[in-house]
Design a protein around this motif. Structure first.
Motif, short mmCIF file in Angstrom:
data_model
loop_
_atom_site.label_atom_id
_atom_site.label_comp_id
_atom_site.label_asym_id
_atom_site.label_seq_id
_atom_site.Cartn_x
_atom_site.Cartn_y
_atom_site.Cartn_z
N TRP A 381 -2.73 1.47 5.97
CA TRP A 381 -3.01 0.40 7.39
C TRP A 381 -2.75 1.23 8.57
CZ3 TRP A 381 -6.19 -2.99 6.29
CH2 TRP A 381 -6.26 -3.63 5.12
N THR A 407 -8.79 5.75 2.21
CA THR A 407 -9.22 5.41 0.98
C THR A 407 -8.61 6.01 -0.20
OG1 THR A 407 -11.06 7.22 1.07
CG2 THR A 407 -11.49 4.93 2.01
N GLN A 410 -5.32 4.04 -0.71
CA GLN A 410 -5.46 3.03 -1.31
C GLN A 410 -6.95 2.88 -1.80
OE1 GLN A 410 -4.54 -0.60 1.13
NE2 GLN A 410 -2.13 -0.19 0.76
N ASN A 413 -9.00 -0.49 -0.88
CA ASN A 413 -8.98 -1.00 0.48
C ASN A 413 -10.39 -1.37 0.87
OD1 ASN A 413 -8.47 -1.47 3.27
ND2 ASN A 413 -6.38 -0.69 2.88
#
Lengths: 640, 408
Positions: A381, A407, A410, A413
């Motif tokens: 984030w 990416t 995560q 995501n």
């Protein structure tokens, strides 16, 4: 036909002396050990919390003050001006203008990344009550209250203010309803919810202890004569004295705990030990539960206190304000407190970065997001928000690199893939990559992708309050930090500087230093509260010793000559006479709890919202409860 | 060792006297036409008596009711308790507080005397004496001397028998049937026996039933005219007829007197103590709640009180700031807030109900509890509050700063 003789009569003199001596030692232990200060055991800080607090490099850290750009200051000034205008509209009784101004206020607030104006909402509520009570202008009061509700929906002060207005109108039922609504809102609003929860927990504790104490008092009333006779016999067998002297000594032996501090409470604990011998099995269970309560009540009270202190701390207040999107005059000061306490925690830094991003202060936000990513390379984030910075700066290459990194960190995501597709689509040579990224996002969650496409039509990419989402983590760490009995001296110095530089700009106790509620330089957390365990154990030991002198374990007394109605009006009396301890305690607990309910603020913490002072709702609940309780008892007495 | 015989040959008074004179310990069973009675002796004195047709507890209950030592209602309640606890009646009477133990034992004694008195009327039946080293009896029971028993039942022993019995063959007086070696009337010197006069009894006489007697010690032969013999082993002996007469005459009054002296003041005292402690508990709870919750741990109590103080001050500050938002200044005194109903009178006084000193200086105010030695002041300020600090708003407008490059 021989009968068992009391053990005391048959025990040789040495054994009796030993037992009496042991009893005296138990009593002294009950007094002495219970009066000692609790052991200063340190609260253990879990390793995870410690690791998190020290994980950042020394170069990182939050600035002492939260810088505000001129744009932000302009927006804040505008809010202040609009508030002044609203007050003007109020005095001129212009509800339409009020509507416009409230809309303007909320618009400016959203510009700052927040949604509510809690301080102004309370102010509007105060004006509304003023209009109703001073001027009897209920129409004005109503639209002022509507404005308050729009400025911060669900605020308990608004409901309590509405209760006062309806009371002024003479609408008592509606006022009661509004007051109940206010109580409901208190449980869901910060910090009132924490304090209300503390109040409920303490109310339960008070009720249990008070009812247990009344149980002992009732036992003394019913069985005291037997205890007195026992004491007379014990003294008489040890020393030969005239009866009046024996009675006096027995009375003295029964009442000596009154000489101690908080004598009545010691007296009841002492009597509970002596009456143990004359109690049935269920009564003994109740008395044992009383001792356990006495031993554990400091633990429970300390736990409640820590939670209340935590809720009242400015740092916690700042976190909750950000989570709920509340803008108020102390917000930045409170967040500065948080930064002082945990300047190097990545979750706090990310939260501050979200704040700056919401305020439109992207440069400051970028710097803080980068610090977070240094420590937490896998924080997708934070990477996404950095990518958003570059995207808005039209630096799509850098934006892509951060989105791609997100990416990788995560793989599932959706937002990372979606934003990546948007960044690719800005380059006409990368449209295939854009489509591939979008497809991947849709594979993960197509519904969310559609939603994002609708919501980000203007700004194209999504940013996320990852720091604010870490509020639970911050709360835990903050609780540990505030509970640390040995604060970090560096933090202490920074806090002093801050408090000295702003001339007491934060509410704080000023006993010669610059401590503040919840600050590590405040009074160190109390040691672990086991100080009442010796007292409880002493009572149990005394009870066991005394019981050996009276081995019979039978209830005392058939039902008295009292009428059933009188038994119904004195809860627990009939049950104590019949030796039903559990029934007696429950019979005492219910009315005790009802009678202490309206006193909850007096006994524990004041309910936080202003205008909550009437308490009539609680009195009505208590009154209705008592009527139902005693009515049911009387009805059962009539039937039985 | 057992001695048995028939009442046709030996009357009960004689048998009882022998046992008494011999200071025997054991149980004498007497089987009559309709009942069997067992009498326990300890050193020649009666310590217990049981009848087959009436249990001890039934008999005791009858005595208690007949002599108004217990009301019917109380007795029934005791019976309920007895059934519930499966205890002995005597124990239940004492444990429930219905009677003192001494009263129960007195009633038991009366029951025993009554039973023995009835027994003295028996003219037919069999008896058997089982000697032993000990017998069981109720602890604290005052043994009954046979002499006292016989004196108390003298009219029955001497007058009734001829009316009731159908002239059975009267046995020879015991003293005449004793072996010649036993002196019949030791008038000369009962205390100094003549060992030379003692000869073992002749047990071969066919007309006499088999009676085995140990060589007796010099004994006093019972005579109606003999004065009551005071048994030195019994302390506080009363003449039985007088004692019984007292019990018959004023049993309830005596019990009432004993109850008042021993018991009556304890119950009201217990109630007074209970009420006092309950009242004290309520006072401590309402007046000093932190002391009520944490009476024994000073540090925790102080921390709790400080926490409550902080919460109280936080609420006051919320009201102060709300006032300042409207009036652009701090309130001059806290009573202004109570007039506006933002705070109650109790809240303005602080959590420990102590009065608060409120001092204001432009944008800074201080709260301080009065009447305390501790320095626990609380300071609040509008400085830095972008909504309430007029200087902050004014300075903002006056400042000329190059704007940051802001992103949309």
């Amino acid at each position: 036909m021989s009968s068992p003789s009391p053990a005391l009569a048959r025990a040789p003199l040495r054994t009796r002396a030993v037992r009496l001596g042991a009893g005296l030692v138990a009593v002294l232990g009950l007094v002495g050990l219970g009066s000692l200060p609790a052991l200063p055991l340190r609260a253990q800080t879990p390793a995870a919390g410690e690791a998190a607090l020290s994980s950042l490099s020394p170069s990182g850290g939050l600035p002492d003050k939260i810088p505000l750009s001129p744009g932000v200051e302009r927006d804040l000034s505008q809010i202040y001006e609009q508030w002044i205008q609203w007050q003007g509209a109020f005095f001129r009784d212009q509800p339409d203008l009020s509507e416009q101004l409230v809309s303007g206020l909320l618009g400016n607030t959203r510009q700052l990344g927040l949604q509510r104006l809690s301080g102004l909402s309370i102010g509007a509520s105060v004006r509304a009550v003023e209009a109703a009570e001073r001027d009897a202008d209920f129409a004005k009061a109503t639209w002022a209250l509507d404005a308050a509700e729009r400025l911060d929906p669900g605020r308990p002060e608004t409901a309590f203010a509405r209760a006062r207005i309806r009371l002024s109108e003479g609408r008592r039922a509606a006022a009661l309803w509004s007051e109940l609504d206010g109580l409901r809102r208190t449980f869901s609003a910060f910090p009132g919810s924490s304090l209300a929860g503390a109040d409920l927990a303490l109310w339960a504790l008070f009720s249990l202890l008070a009812s247990a104490g009344l149980f002992v008092a009732l036992q003394m009333a019913v069985k005291g004569r037997l205890l007195f006779a026992d004491l007379e016999t014990m003294i008489g067998r040890t020393v030969s004295l005239p009866s009046p002297v024996l009675r006096f000594l027995a009375l003295l032996l029964l009442l000596w705990p009154l000489l101690l501090p908080t004598g009545p409470l010691w007296l009841l604990l002492y009597w509970s030990a002596l009456l143990f011998a004359h109690s049935s099995l269920s009564e003994r269970v109740v008395l044992s539960a009383l001792w356990a309560l006495v031993a554990l009540s400091p633990v429970a009270a300390d736990h409640v206190r820590r939670r209340a202190d935590f809720a009242l701390s400015p740092a916690m207040r700042g976190v909750e304000s950000l989570v709920e999107g509340r803008l108020h005059g102390q917000l930045f000061q409170d967040l500065e407190q948080l930064g002082t306490l945990m300047p190097e925690d990545p979750a706090v830094i990310q939260l501050m970065a979200d704040l700056h991003r919401g305020l439109g202060q992207w440069d400051l936000a970028l710097e803080l997001y980068r610090r977070v990513v240094e420590v937490e390379p896998g924080n997708a984030w934070a990477l996404i928000d950095i990518g958003g910075y570059y995207f808005f700066k039209r630096d799509y290459k850098n934006a892509r690199s951060y989105y791609e990194e997100a990416t990788v960190q995560q793989p599932n995501n959706v937002v990372a893939y979606y934003n990546l597709s948007q960044a690719f689509s800005e380059d006409r040579f990368l449209l295939d990559d854009a489509a591939a990224a979008l497809r991947r996002a849709q594979e993960i969650d197509a519904g969310l992708v559609s939603q994002l496409q609708q919501e980000t039509a203007r700004q194209r990419v999504v940013t996320f309050d990852g720091g604010i989402a870490r509020a639970p983590e911050i709360r835990e760490k903050l609780a540990l930090r505030l509970a640390d009995p040995e604060p970090d001296p560096d933090l202490d110095e920074r806090a002093r500087d801050r408090a000295g530089g702003s001339e007491g700009s934060v509410a704080s106790p000023t006993n010669g230093e610059a401590p503040m509620s919840g600050h590590p330089t405040a009074k160190a957390a109390a040691p672990l509260p086991f100080g009442q365990v010796p007292g409880a154990l002493g009572a149990a030991l005394l009870a066991l010793l005394f019981t050996q002198l009276r081995p019979r374990n039978v209830p005392v007394g058939p039902r008295s000559g009292w009428t059933p109605y009188r038994d119904a009006l004195v809860p627990g009396l009939a049950s104590v006479r019949e030796g039903r301890g559990g029934h007696a305690w429950v019979g005492l607990l219910i009315p005790t709890a009802l009678l202490t309910l309206p006193l909850i603020e007096r006994l524990a913490y004041p309910l936080f919202p202003i205008y909550s002072a009437t308490g009539s709702a609680l009195w009505i609940v208590a009154g209705v409860g008592l009527i139902v309780f005693f009515g049911a008892r009387i009805a059962l007495a009539r039937l039985g | 060792m057992a001695v048995e015989g028939s009442l046709d040959l030996f009357q009960l008074p004689e048998i009882l006297q022998i046992i008494s004179q011999e200071h025997k310990t054991g149980i004498l069973t007497v089987q009559g036409k309709e009942d069997i009675v067992a009498i326990s002796f300890l050193s020649g004195r009666v310590v217990a008596a049981d009848a087959l047709n009436q249990t001890l507890e039934d008999g005791l209950g009858q005595v208690l009711l007949k002599r108004r030592l217990l009301t019917q209602e109380s007795y029934e309640k005791v019976q309920v308790e007895k059934r519930r606890t499966q205890g002995r009646l005597i124990d239940v009477l004492v444990d429930t507080g219905a009677l003192e133990r001494s009263e129960v034992l007195d009633a038991l004694r009366i029951l025993t005397l009554d039973l023995l008195g009835e027994l003295l009327d028996w003219r037919e039946g069999e008896f058997k004496f089982y000697g032993g080293d000990e017998v069981s009896y109720e602890e604290g029971f005052r043994p009954i001397a046979i002499e006292d028993l016989l004196l108390a039942n003298l009219p029955q022993a001497t007058e009734k028998a001829p009316e009731e019995s159908p002239e059975p063959p009267r046995p020879e007086p015991l003293q005449e049937r004793l072996p010649p070696s036993v002196p019949a009337e030791p008038e000369a010197d009962p205390a100094t026996p003549d060992p030379a006069a003692f000869d073992p009894p002749d047990l071969t006489e066919p007309d006499l039933p088999e009676v085995t007697l140990r060589p007796p010690e010099p004994a006093k032969i019972w005579k109606p005219s003999s004065p009551a013999v005071e048994d030195p082993g019994i302390s506080r002996v009363e003449s039985v007829p007088i004692a019984i007469e007292r019990e018959r005459a004023t049993p309830s009054r005596a019990r009432t007197a004993r109850t008042w002296s021993a018991e009556a003041w304890r119950q009201p005292l217990a109630w007074a103590l209970g009420l006092f402690s309950a009242a004290a508990l309520v006072v401590v709870l309402v007046t000093f709640p932190s002391r009520f919750l944490l009476p024994m741990v000073t540090e925790q109590r102080e921390a709790f009180e400080e926490s409550r103080r902080t919460a109280s001050y936080a609420k006051i500050e919320s009201a102060v700031r709300s006032f300042a938002l409207m009036e652009a200044r701090l309130p001059d005194q806290l009573e202004v807030l109570t007039h506006l109903h933002m705070l109650s009178a109790d809240e303005v006084r602080g959590p420990l109900a102590q009065p608060l000193l409120y001092e204001v200086d432009e944008l800074v105010y201080t709260l301080r509890p009065l009447l305390t030695e501790e320095d626990t002041a609380f300071a609040g300020s509008l400085i830095g509050d972008f909504l309430r600090d007029p200087a902050l708003v004014r300075d903002r407008d006056a400042r000329a700063v190059a704007p940051l490059e802001l992103l949309d």
